[in-house]
Design an enzyme around this catalytic site. Structure first.
Site, PDB file in Angstrom:
ATOM      1  N   GLN B 132       0.882  -1.156   0.000  1.00  8.30           N
ATOM      2  CA  GLN B 132       0.000   0.000   0.000  1.00  8.30           C
ATOM      3  C   GLN B 132       0.927   1.215   0.000  1.00  8.30           C
ATOM      4  OE1 GLN B 132      -3.132   0.899  -0.423  1.00  8.30           O
ATOM      5  NE2 GLN B 132      -2.705   3.042   0.076  1.00  8.30           N
ATOM      6  N   GLY B 267     -10.580   0.655  -0.332  1.00  7.14           N
ATOM      7  CA  GLY B 267     -10.086   0.287  -1.652  1.00  7.14           C
ATOM      8  C   GLY B 267      -8.855   1.122  -1.958  1.00  7.14           C
ATOM      9  N   MET B 268      -8.087   0.688  -2.917  1.00  7.86           N
ATOM     10  CA  MET B 268      -6.964   1.491  -3.403  1.00  7.86           C
ATOM     11  C   MET B 268      -6.951   1.363  -4.906  1.00  7.86           C
ATOM     12  SD  MET B 268      -4.541   3.568  -2.877  1.00  7.86           S
ATOM     13  CE  MET B 268      -3.626   4.310  -4.248  1.00  7.86           C
ATOM     14  N   GLU B 269      -6.932   2.499  -5.559  1.00  7.65           N
ATOM     15  CA  GLU B 269      -7.166   2.620  -6.982  1.00  7.65           C
ATOM     16  C   GLU B 269      -5.956   2.254  -7.847  1.00  7.65           C
ATOM     17  OE1 GLU B 269      -7.242   5.145  -4.706  1.00  7.65           O
ATOM     18  OE2 GLU B 269      -6.241   6.944  -5.489  1.00  7.65           O
ATOM     19  N   HIS B 293     -16.148   4.084  -6.670  1.00  3.83           N
ATOM     20  CA  HIS B 293     -15.148   5.088  -6.280  1.00  3.83           C
ATOM     21  C   HIS B 293     -13.791   4.760  -6.900  1.00  3.83           C
ATOM     22  CE1 HIS B 293     -13.390   8.057  -3.396  1.00  3.83           C
ATOM     23  NE2 HIS B 293     -12.332   7.270  -3.498  1.00  3.83           N
ATOM     24  N   GLU B 294     -13.350   3.522  -6.763  1.00  2.00           N
ATOM     25  CA  GLU B 294     -12.029   3.171  -7.309  1.00  2.00           C
ATOM     26  C   GLU B 294     -12.019   3.262  -8.831  1.00  2.00           C
ATOM     27  OE1 GLU B 294      -9.994   3.334  -5.041  1.00  2.00           O
ATOM     28  OE2 GLU B 294     -11.325   2.905  -3.348  1.00  2.00           O
ATOM     29  N   HIS B 297     -11.480   6.750  -9.889  1.00  2.00           N
ATOM     30  CA  HIS B 297     -10.087   7.182  -9.763  1.00  2.00           C
ATOM     31  C   HIS B 297      -9.295   6.957 -11.053  1.00  2.00           C
ATOM     32  CE1 HIS B 297      -9.191   8.792  -5.836  1.00  2.00           C
ATOM     33  NE2 HIS B 297      -9.642   7.751  -5.176  1.00  2.00           N
ATOM     34  N   GLU B 316      -9.615  13.129  -4.371  1.00  2.00           N
ATOM     35  CA  GLU B 316     -10.728  12.476  -3.672  1.00  2.00           C
ATOM     36  C   GLU B 316     -12.065  13.177  -3.856  1.00  2.00           C
ATOM     37  OE1 GLU B 316     -10.487   9.580  -2.846  1.00  2.00           O
ATOM     38  OE2 GLU B 316      -8.302   9.353  -2.770  1.00  2.00           O
ATOM     39  N   ASP B 373       0.014  10.290   6.573  1.00  2.00           N
ATOM     40  CA  ASP B 373      -0.845   9.287   7.217  1.00  2.00           C
ATOM     41  C   ASP B 373      -1.620   9.910   8.376  1.00  2.00           C
ATOM     42  OD1 ASP B 373       1.520   6.527   6.848  1.00  2.00           O
ATOM     43  OD2 ASP B 373      -0.089   7.228   5.527  1.00  2.00           O
ATOM     44  N   TYR B 381     -12.232  14.108   0.933  1.00  2.00           N
ATOM     45  CA  TYR B 381     -13.317  13.403   0.247  1.00  2.00           C
ATOM     46  C   TYR B 381     -14.603  14.209   0.301  1.00  2.00           C
ATOM     47  CZ  TYR B 381     -10.419   9.125   0.642  1.00  2.00           C
ATOM     48  OH  TYR B 381      -9.413   8.184   0.557  1.00  2.00           O
ATOM     49  N   ARG B 561      -9.324  -2.769   8.388  1.00  2.00           N
ATOM     50  CA  ARG B 561      -9.664  -1.562   7.627  1.00  2.00           C
ATOM     51  C   ARG B 561      -9.719  -0.413   8.623  1.00  2.00           C
ATOM     52  NH1 ARG B 561     -15.203  -1.056   3.984  1.00  2.00           N
ATOM     53  NH2 ARG B 561     -14.888   1.076   3.214  1.00  2.00           N
ATOM     54  N   MET B 562      -8.873   0.597   8.391  1.00  2.00           N
ATOM     55  CA  MET B 562      -8.704   1.642   9.400  1.00  2.00           C
ATOM     56  C   MET B 562      -9.995   2.406   9.678  1.00  2.00           C
ATOM     57  SD  MET B 562      -4.845   3.100   9.130  1.00  2.00           S
ATOM     58  CE  MET B 562      -4.793   3.659   7.418  1.00  2.00           C
TER      59      MET B 562
HETATM   60 ZN   LIG Z   1     -10.266   7.612  -3.200  1.00  2.00          ZN
END
Ligand SMILES: [Zn+2]
Ligand SMILES: [Zn+2]
Lengths: 615, 615
Positions: B132, B267-269, B293-294, B297, B316, B373, B381, B561-562
């Site tokens: 990541q 998710g990460m795009e 959303h992804e 991106h 975002e 971070d 967002y 998931r944070m």
């Molecule tokens: Zn995003």
């Protein structure tokens, strides 16, 4: 498709991503001493050999990442030049980069270049150099993968005598005195947008410039700067119109450079710096459609590029289509229709010249063993336009079809395209009208010589007056000649006058009496607009008006735009009495002509290229 | 702006154009032995030194065009890593390329990576690795110019044990047995579209895949492939919808990889291969907005990229805006409004968590000396979306504003953008409405902490039932509790149930009696949808229902998931009686947690990062 019939390079084994050019211009010897670093990406594993295109280059050395590399020049081809085969001193893998450096020297007879003596310039004091790389001449200026399937960025440093100015098809990136010779200057250029090799361009001369818009300057020798600034004052309007039609202009600057009269084409769409013939300087902006055409190439041609020259119609057909959409926006739809009609005539002209069965009149010709310069004609332009206009009619009109063109540009931006890819996207975009598209005779349009299978219906409103008048002349008997008056042409625009003459040229030659009368009442000899003069002099020569022959030969030799010069020479050569005079005149001028122009006229006149004897 | 506050690199002195990666994964030592060749273009003359970002990398050697180069690792920064200063053994000029090769090894504690034991996987037999990189962790995996201002293509060869499969954020380019060790396989990847370093991504594990569309596959351990294929079956529809809104999808493939539960984000795009948390596998596709959303991106973020992390809202805010436009197209405008209302609540939540005066709640925060971070929240967002929605209202509605968004994407495609550039284009595009734009309080929106200066009017149709029901619970006295029945929620979608719980979380905690009643009539404990469970457990813990504490801690530790784990831990820590238990549980799990998650929870819990003592 893995190969380009006009290049010795593979575009499946490796691709050039960037060129770093160092060019040192030697006007005395008429050579460029060059060093080019090509950043090459391997597409195959165990990549250890590549081929670059060259033409008449002297290769001094080659290295790979700084290590000496063995190289070999293959056999010289009749028009493709000489392959430069290079062995890397190591292997690289797919996806890996290597920096190939080649030091070389161009030939004084490099086909991309014309070196002019001071006498051949406007200012008469300084020499001048310009390039014309399209289609396959970049290799005579730079060793490279000279195929439009490959796009790369470039950076260039150009070292010239300090009285001269250098410009290129790139953003200007400053200049400095040569640290090793303060009689020379180094001009720097940066092209951050990936583009094909045929769009590399350079001019060096006693250039000046003047701003004509927020992102535009005109360049030329000082004698023409103001005239050019006036002639091309609509540039920003055209750019904005084109952006609304086609999407963002990605190239940054849009300058125009007016070349000396021997420039072979009407215009050349070099990125950031359109080249234009001085025969556009009509004094009344009436020939600005050529600028609209070059502007349009910023999208169709430069952003989306034909993958090989067999697909040249993708470049030119779409660009003529956009050019005429700009006319629609800036003038009227009727004017677009008028121009389209004129284009159909130009197509007929080319088909007649080549012959209706000549496969070079295919929209998509095979160029195996065909010199692209020999293939060049109005066919990709006007058969291409006619196809797109026909599809516009079928799909529902200009707004609908421009939606497709705009989307096609966006989808293929920064890449090179084939006819098949274009067609597949057409069918995807118009998926709801596939049944209509399937009724198009694609084989006839694409792969059959001669005129298209369908003639679009054009609106003749603006042409009607020209048609009426030309018909009157064609049908006139000698006793009718007195009915013609100066006022016949008073209300005609220069475009309409041009069209009137085009219509007459399609017919059998007029009797000499008619042509003399025409001069008497219309004084067409006084018209300096090059499109008018070109057609008028052809008309006169065809009608055997002997006094027009020297005028035609004068126009043919005082400027070198091939659209004018080649037909004018051919016209005089067809006047048997003056054939030899034309040939002799060509031979006398040949050395000072542009090399490509000279070569093609030699073929037109069936003059042997080396010893002047007839073939 | 010539610098990125989160990177040691300059992006004005040189730019990376391409990375060629060779990665050898050593699961025993938990390191990647890497070799990266960076094709670097100098932007300055006499260029002879460059700095790359690294973090906890062991640098073995550096060369330039094959020649050894001196290098020096500078002082280690608290979060920016360690600058790698390199001296070239020669100068290069502006526009010239050099190939820098660095051999290196990652640290077992590389912040980009989580190495999982077989026990931590679904299959329990093989280890697993995932990356990541966003925002500033790529440098712990590859030495590079780790700034979103720089875009490069890449090619990678990844060498792994033969039982494992490697995937990356690129097109798959084949595989072969390692010629030097037939117990290992080399997987190859090609990313021909220029992209920033934070989008480099890798997963290695016992992966399988299944096709779900013409350009899409799902990837995961075999235990989840079918569930993922079902959950994400709308992918192609979303892609087509997004293409209609935003322009061509340039990345080729669009795959989704479902990671193990410790993946820190929803998710990460990553281009070509979106990473997704398994907490999306609700069984009913109800959490597919994360995929929308992804997918979005692919345009806003990956094609048009924030120039530095201070402009993260450009990524975002626009992506949430596109995500909700996809909802409008696929569901209804009412659903978009409903989601927008929910987003406003998430914004309030973040502002409450950070504090209304915390400059990290600026839309455009300063990140000088701020770990990205630590700055991460819903603010870019949802304040970003709120701004864009507000502008949509002012400019004339969604079709009008999407015209701007689509045009903005096309204009800035393949480049990196600042807020100022975005704003200038907004004013250019809407030049006829500049007077309206000038009335926007730009300073408040962009540079003032807290909630936005304007709250858009959202349509509450789909939220009304949630509002009504939540109000009923909030106002209910103990004697009213019997009026609640299972049928209250029967007609609510999972989205509405989630919103109902969000509304309750905004208020003071409910009495314990209420929450127990709610469980009795609604059986929310049985709901496995992660968004519902997350909110429900927080509600319960806040109302001091002690039996919910182990459930909350279980959810907090069974997945990472944070968005869920951090608030759940904080919630339990705020329940004084269970504070120590929460801290001890974290400490026990910490070594097996994702490094970034572990670091942030340590800060949330005020636990010293190295010795576990409270701060
Ligand atoms: Zn995003
Ligand atoms: Zn053209």
């Amino acid at each position: 498709m893995s190969s380009d019939p006009c290049s010795f390079c593979s575009f499946t084994r490796c691709v050039t991503k960037h060129l770093n050019l160092n060019l040192h211009l030697d006007f005395d010897r008429r050579v460029i001493r060059g060093k080019v670093a090509l950043t090459v990406e391997a597409l195959e594993d165990r990549f250890s050999a590549l081929t670059l295109d060259t033409r008449d280059l002297k290769i001094v050395s080659v290295s790979a990442n700084g290590q000496p590399a063995c190289f070999n020049l293959g056999p010289k081809h009749s028009f493709k030049g000489t392959p430069l085969d290079i062995s890397l001193p190591f292997d690289i893998s797919r996806g890996q980069h290597v920096i190939m450096e080649v030091t070389y020297e161009t030939s004084p007879s490099a086909s991309a270049l014309q070196w002019l003596t001071p006498e051949q310039t406007a200012g008469k004091k300084h020499p001048y150099l310009f390039s014309q790389c399209q289609a396959h001449h970049c290799r005579s200026m730079v060793p490279c993968q000279d195929s439009p399937s490959i796009k790369h960025t470039y950076y260039a440093q150009v070292n010239v005598p300090k009285d001269l100015v250098a410009v290129m098809s790139a953003m200007r990136d400053g200049q400095e005195v040569d640290p090793q010779d303060n009689n020379r200057i180094i001009y720097k250029f940066r092209q951050p947008v990936p583009m094909p090799s045929y769009l590399i361009a350079i001019v060096v001369g006693a250039l000046e410039s003047r701003e004509i818009g927020p992102r535009s300057r005109v360049w030329s020798e000082k004698e023409f700067v103001d005239k050019a600034a006036f002639e091309f004052s609509e540039t920003e309007t055209m750019l904005k119109t084109a952006e609304d039609l086609a999407g963002p202009y990605v190239w940054g600057q849009y300058d125009i450079l007016v070349l000396p009269p021997s420039f072979p084409y009407g215009g050349m769409e070099n990125p950031c710096l359109t080249f234009a013939t001085p025969t556009l300087l009509a004094g009344d902006k009436s020939l600005s459609n050529v600028i609209a055409h070059e502007i349009s190439h910023s999208w169709t041609g430069n952003l989306v590029t034909n993958k090989t020259w067999e697909h040249f119609w993708l470049n030119e057909g779409h660009t003529v289509y956009l050019e005429r959409m700009i006319s629609r926006c800036m003038e009227s739809e009727q004017f677009r229709q008028f121009k389209a009609m004129g284009g159909w005539k130009d197509l007929q002209d080319s088909v007649n010249t080549f012959g209706a069965n000549n496969p070079l009149t295919n929209l998509v010709p095979s160029l195996q063993d065909v010199d692209p310069d020999d293939a060049f004609s109005s066919v990709p332009y006007e058969k291409g336009f006619a196809l797109l206009y026909h599809l516009e009619e079928l799909m529902g009109g200009p707004e609908v079809f421009m939606g497709f063109v705009k989307s096609y540009i966006q989808l293929f931006a920064y890449s090179s395209v084939t006819t098949e890819e274009w067609k597949n996207y057409l069918f995807t975009y118009f998926k709801d009208k596939v049944d209509v598209l399937n009724k198009v005779d694609w084989n006839a349009w694409m792969f059959t010589p001669g005129m298209p299978p369908v003639k679009p219906q054009y609106d003749s409103t603006l042409a009607d007056a020209c048609i009426t008048l030309s018909q009157k002349w064609i049908k006139a008997k000698e006793q009718d000649l007195s009915s013609f008056k100066e006022s016949d042409v008073k209300m005609l625009s220069s475009h309409q006058l041009t069209e009137f003459l085009s219509l007459l040229l399609q017919e059998n030659p007029l009797p000499l009496t008619h042509v003399k009368k025409m001069q008497e009442v219309y004084d067409l000899n006084a018209r300096t607009n090059s499109e008018i003069r070109f057609r008028w002099l052809r008309l006169c020569v065809r009608s055997r008006w002997e006094e027009s022959v020297p005028l035609a030969l004068k126009m043919a030799t005082e400027q070198g735009r091939m659209k004018f010069t080649r037909p004018l020479f051919r016209e005089v050569v067809n006047f048997e009495k003056y054939r030899d005079q034309a040939v002799q005149l060509f031979l006398a001028h040949r050395a000072g002509m542009h090399p490509v122009t000279a070569g093609l006229i030699a073929k037109d006149l069936k003059v042997n290229t080396s010893d002047g004897t007839s073939q």
